[in-house]
Design a protein around this motif. Structure first.
Motif, PDB file in Angstrom:
ATOM      1  N   PHE A  92     -12.669  -3.898 -12.397  1.00  0.00           N
ATOM      2  CA  PHE A  92     -11.947  -4.283 -11.492  1.00  0.00           C
ATOM      3  C   PHE A  92     -11.549  -3.514 -10.132  1.00  0.00           C
ATOM      4  N   SER A  93     -11.709  -4.221  -9.233  1.00  0.00           N
ATOM      5  CA  SER A  93     -11.829  -3.629  -7.866  1.00  0.00           C
ATOM      6  C   SER A  93     -10.718  -3.606  -7.154  1.00  0.00           C
ATOM      7  N   TYR A  94      -9.891  -2.713  -6.634  1.00  0.00           N
ATOM      8  CA  TYR A  94      -8.914  -3.063  -5.815  1.00  0.00           C
ATOM      9  C   TYR A  94      -9.227  -2.613  -4.296  1.00  0.00           C
ATOM     10  N   CYS A  95      -8.924  -3.613  -3.436  1.00  0.00           N
ATOM     11  CA  CYS A  95      -9.073  -3.477  -2.227  1.00  0.00           C
ATOM     12  C   CYS A  95      -8.124  -3.736  -1.316  1.00  0.00           C
ATOM     13  N   SER A  96      -7.689  -2.879  -0.213  1.00  0.00           N
ATOM     14  CA  SER A  96      -6.428  -3.055   0.668  1.00  0.00           C
ATOM     15  C   SER A  96      -7.034  -3.453   1.997  1.00  0.00           C
ATOM     16  N   SER A  97      -6.064  -3.823   2.645  1.00  0.00           N
ATOM     17  CA  SER A  97      -6.225  -4.401   4.021  1.00  0.00           C
ATOM     18  C   SER A  97      -5.122  -4.132   5.236  1.00  0.00           C
ATOM     19  N   SER A  98      -5.460  -4.192   6.254  1.00  0.00           N
ATOM     20  CA  SER A  98      -4.492  -4.077   7.419  1.00  0.00           C
ATOM     21  C   SER A  98      -3.987  -2.683   7.613  1.00  0.00           C
ATOM     22  N   GLN A  99      -3.854  -2.196   8.779  1.00  0.00           N
ATOM     23  CA  GLN A  99      -3.231  -0.837   9.300  1.00  0.00           C
ATOM     24  C   GLN A  99      -1.834  -0.814   9.207  1.00  0.00           C
ATOM     25  N   PRO A 100      -1.356   0.288   8.729  1.00  0.00           N
ATOM     26  CA  PRO A 100       0.135   0.687   8.867  1.00  0.00           C
ATOM     27  C   PRO A 100       0.855   0.775  10.325  1.00  0.00           C
ATOM     28  N   LYS A 101       1.815   0.592  10.670  1.00  0.00           N
ATOM     29  CA  LYS A 101       2.607   0.882  11.884  1.00  0.00           C
ATOM     30  C   LYS A 101       3.078   2.339  11.810  1.00  0.00           C
ATOM     31  N   ILE A 102       3.298   2.887  12.944  1.00  0.00           N
ATOM     32  CA  ILE A 102       4.083   4.145  12.982  1.00  0.00           C
ATOM     33  C   ILE A 102       5.638   4.105  12.568  1.00  0.00           C
ATOM     34  N   PRO A 103       6.130   4.462  11.571  1.00  0.00           N
ATOM     35  CA  PRO A 103       7.329   4.213  11.450  1.00  0.00           C
ATOM     36  C   PRO A 103       8.285   5.212  12.140  1.00  0.00           C
ATOM     37  N   PRO A 104       9.642   5.014  12.550  1.00  0.00           N
ATOM     38  CA  PRO A 104      10.295   5.581  13.441  1.00  0.00           C
ATOM     39  C   PRO A 104      10.565   6.916  12.594  1.00  0.00           C
ATOM     40  N   SER A 105      11.209   7.778  13.306  1.00  0.00           N
ATOM     41  CA  SER A 105      11.509   9.266  12.677  1.00  0.00           C
ATOM     42  C   SER A 105      12.520   9.406  11.727  1.00  0.00           C
ATOM     43  N   ASN A 106      13.488   8.311  11.880  1.00  0.00           N
ATOM     44  CA  ASN A 106      14.889   8.516  11.019  1.00  0.00           C
ATOM     45  C   ASN A 106      14.489   7.371   9.836  1.00  0.00           C
ATOM     46  N   SER A 134     -12.963   0.126 -20.141  1.00  0.00           N
ATOM     47  CA  SER A 134     -13.678  -0.487 -21.385  1.00  0.00           C
ATOM     48  C   SER A 134     -13.152  -2.207 -21.347  1.00  0.00           C
ATOM     49  N   GLY A 135     -13.574  -2.835 -20.465  1.00  0.00           N
ATOM     50  CA  GLY A 135     -13.492  -4.461 -20.666  1.00  0.00           C
ATOM     51  C   GLY A 135     -12.171  -4.957 -20.596  1.00  0.00           C
ATOM     52  N   LEU A 136     -11.179  -4.410 -19.939  1.00  0.00           N
ATOM     53  CA  LEU A 136      -9.939  -4.906 -19.944  1.00  0.00           C
ATOM     54  C   LEU A 136     -10.008  -6.237 -18.808  1.00  0.00           C
ATOM     55  N   TYR A 137      -9.005  -6.768 -19.152  1.00  0.00           N
ATOM     56  CA  TYR A 137      -8.872  -8.438 -18.017  1.00  0.00           C
ATOM     57  C   TYR A 137      -8.374  -7.791 -16.668  1.00  0.00           C
ATOM     58  N   ASN A 138      -8.558  -8.712 -15.935  1.00  0.00           N
ATOM     59  CA  ASN A 138      -7.865  -8.671 -14.517  1.00  0.00           C
ATOM     60  C   ASN A 138      -6.599  -8.720 -14.405  1.00  0.00           C
ATOM     61  N   PRO A 139      -5.855  -7.834 -13.565  1.00  0.00           N
ATOM     62  CA  PRO A 139      -4.505  -7.752 -13.453  1.00  0.00           C
ATOM     63  C   PRO A 139      -3.626  -9.341 -13.274  1.00  0.00           C
ATOM     64  N   THR A 140      -2.345  -9.475 -13.954  1.00  0.00           N
ATOM     65  CA  THR A 140      -1.686 -10.458 -13.717  1.00  0.00           C
ATOM     66  C   THR A 140      -0.773 -10.321 -12.427  1.00  0.00           C
ATOM     67  N   GLU A 141      -0.226 -11.199 -11.752  1.00  0.00           N
ATOM     68  CA  GLU A 141       0.592 -11.051 -10.674  1.00  0.00           C
ATOM     69  C   GLU A 141       1.896 -10.654 -10.871  1.00  0.00           C
ATOM     70  N   HIS A 142       2.347  -9.993 -10.191  1.00  0.00           N
ATOM     71  CA  HIS A 142       3.895  -9.720 -10.208  1.00  0.00           C
ATOM     72  C   HIS A 142       4.743 -11.122 -10.038  1.00  0.00           C
ATOM     73  N   SER A 143       5.609 -11.410 -11.094  1.00  0.00           N
ATOM     74  CA  SER A 143       6.675 -12.609 -10.961  1.00  0.00           C
ATOM     75  C   SER A 143       7.655 -12.661  -9.816  1.00  0.00           C
ATOM     76  N   HIS A 144       8.195 -11.533  -9.588  1.00  0.00           N
ATOM     77  CA  HIS A 144       8.968 -11.407  -8.578  1.00  0.00           C
ATOM     78  C   HIS A 144      10.257 -12.294  -9.054  1.00  0.00           C
ATOM     79  N   HIS A 185      -3.839  -4.098 -23.178  1.00  0.00           N
ATOM     80  CA  HIS A 185      -4.902  -4.313 -22.613  1.00  0.00           C
ATOM     81  C   HIS A 185      -5.499  -4.926 -21.633  1.00  0.00           C
ATOM     82  N   LYS A 186      -4.302  -5.276 -20.914  1.00  0.00           N
ATOM     83  CA  LYS A 186      -4.595  -5.823 -19.396  1.00  0.00           C
ATOM     84  C   LYS A 186      -4.050  -5.161 -18.419  1.00  0.00           C
ATOM     85  N   PHE A 187      -4.704  -5.110 -17.129  1.00  0.00           N
ATOM     86  CA  PHE A 187      -4.225  -4.505 -15.795  1.00  0.00           C
ATOM     87  C   PHE A 187      -2.875  -5.372 -15.463  1.00  0.00           C
TER      88      PHE A 187
END
Length: 479
Positions: free
Chosen positions: A32-46, A64-74, A361-363
């Motif tokens: 299972f490969s996790y890839c991330s994308s896009s740059q973060p902005k600089i947060p304000p100091s407070n 060891s052969g686990l399945y791909n992750p399920t989506e967060h239902s939200h 046994h699932k991500f």
């Protein structure tokens, strides 16, 4: 001599095989490969900024052969006791918590932690560990412990410590395999470092213990295992295990559960990833606007690494508890003698972004229903090595080598062949499957059953490292 005795009943033809060999390692295991994308902005100091992932930061994760992750239902749902507790911490502080604090609460919260009040191991649990796969794993670890004991000069009293013993399967198999070597077993006092009452009970049953009265300080329970007549004590931490005796420590899939801090590179440099609550009461990742205490460990880890290793990364994980535990462990081994064996999945270098959650046994998403899934991260074996060497000049570090190399060198080939001589066809199939899972790489080439049930080899994904007192020389099989 010891290994010769262990396998002297092995058929002659099989004894001709090299102990270094294993079954042919075929077919790469799916990951299972996790890839991330896009740059973060600089947060304000407070304030803190909601986290945006970065590009080109990929790590392959195998369980060891686990399945791909399920989506967060939200989808809205009633909060569990642990979720309410986590949100309460964030609200009380008026700001986010670290990934490490979240991970520690999720796994070991005294009332609702994942490990505390349930059996999470085996086919009916959330994941399967090597001792649950085959008795041969614990037997081979026992061979390693006996060989180290011989190198130590066969001391009459030894502390044998296991960190995070699970169900107690590894220790039970170790004692079964070593029970004929009375001089070794009679020298042992077993110490189980376990914080879960539920798992302590399972370990007590698996070791077939009879309780004894104990007044020793820091000992919650003292028993005697009828498997080998060996005294057994339980402790919440390694620090509670008595010092002053040579000590053999086993840490199998223990380091991967220690909480990690995650850092992400931004325009302001390295910022720690934190966990906050959104306006609609969902957990989310944010970036800390200022340096955090864990930054000191990040600086130490980067100091140990070569510049090119860090420059190519946009995210880094550090595990302060692993560094501190290794420091304590190495100090003890340097002073008292003995050694430690660490087996886990990980990398021999800086770890980028490996934190994962496993439920049945699932991500799954690591922020989804905290407390219902196991959280773990890749072990940084290089960090363990540096921490041990920094702690004591009297210890040496060996490895890591792959689990396949480790078990093969200790004679698992001999053991599986001996077991196959007296078993049913069903037992033989189970032995071959278990053997492949321990030493193989990818799907077993001999499997003829349903594809989704094909055994997946862990032999090259898991690694073994040893920390020993220098007086004892190089431990088997790291020569």
């Amino acid at each position: 001599m010891l290994m010769k005795l262990l396998f002297q009943q092995t058929p002659k033809a099989y004894r001709l095989l090299s102990t270094q060999s294993t079954l042919p390692l075929l077919n790469k295991c799916s990951v299972f490969s996790y890839c991330s994308s896009s740059q973060p902005k600089i947060p304000p100091s407070n304030s803190v900024e909601q986290l945006q992932d970065q590009p080109n930061n990929t790590i392959s994760i195998d369980r060891s052969g686990l399945y791909n992750p399920t989506e967060h239902s939200h989808e809205p749902s009633s909060d569990s006791e642990l979720v309410k507790h986590l949100k309460g911490i964030i609200k009380f502080r008026g700001g986010p918590i670290s990934v490490a604090e979240y991970m520690e609460e999720v796994l070991t919260n005294p009332k609702a932690g994942f490990y505390i009040n349930r059996d999470v191991f085996g086919a009916e649990g959330d994941f399967i560990t090597s001792p649950e796969v085959s008795q041969m794993f614990g037997e081979m670890v026992g061979v390693w412990a006996m060989c180290l004991w011989e190198q130590m000069g066969q001391p009459k009293r030894v502390n044998l410590v296991e960190l995070g013993p699970g169900r107690g399967t590894l220790m039970a198999d170790l004692l079964h395999g070593a029970s004929k070597f009375l001089k070794f077993t009679e020298s042992l006092h077993i110490h189980m470092v376990e914080c879960s009452p539920a798992l302590q009970k399972l370990q007590h049953q698996r070791l077939k213990c009879m309780d004894e009265d104990s007044t020793a300080e820091g000992v919650d329970k003292r028993s005697r295992s009828t498997l080998a007549g060996t005294p057994v004590s339980w402790h919440a931490t390694l620090e509670q295990v008595p010092t002053g005796l040579p000590t053999i420590i086993i840490a199998h899939e223990f380091y991967d559960a220690l909480p990690v801090h995650q850092f992400q590179r931004g325009s302001r440099g390295w910022c720690e990833k934190m966990i906050d609550v959104t306006e609609d009461s969902l957990f989310r990742f944010v970036l800390s606007p200022q340096p955090t205490p864990a930054t000191l460990y990040l600086m130490k880890r980067c100091k140990w690494a070569v510049p090119e290793e860090v420059e190519k990364l946009n995210q880094i994980e550090v595990c302060p508890k692993a560094m501190d535990l290794t420091y304590t462990l190495a100090k003890r081994i340097g002073a008292d003698g003995g050694g430690a064996l660490i087996i886990d999945y990980g990398l021999n270098g800086v770890v980028s972004d490996s934190l994962q959650a496993i439920r049945k046994h699932k991500f799954v998403n690591i922020l989804d229903n905290p407390g219902s899934a196991d959280l773990s991260a890749y072990v940084d074996f290089a960090s363990i090595k540096y921490s041990a060497e920094e702690a004591s000049d009297d210890v040496s570090v060996h490895g890591p080598i792959t689990q396949s190399q480790f078990l093969g060198s200790l004679g698992i080939n001999f053991r599986v062949e001996a077991l196959l001589q007296n078993c049913t066809d069903e037992q033989a199939e189970s032995l071959r499957t278990g053997y492949w899972r321990l030493v193989g790489d990818g799907e077993a080439p001999f499997w003829e059953g349903p594809e989704e049930q094909a055994p997946i080899g862990m032999g090259t994904r898991y690694m073994a490292m040893s920390i020993v007192n220098k007086k004892q020389g190089i431990p088997i099989p790291f020569q």
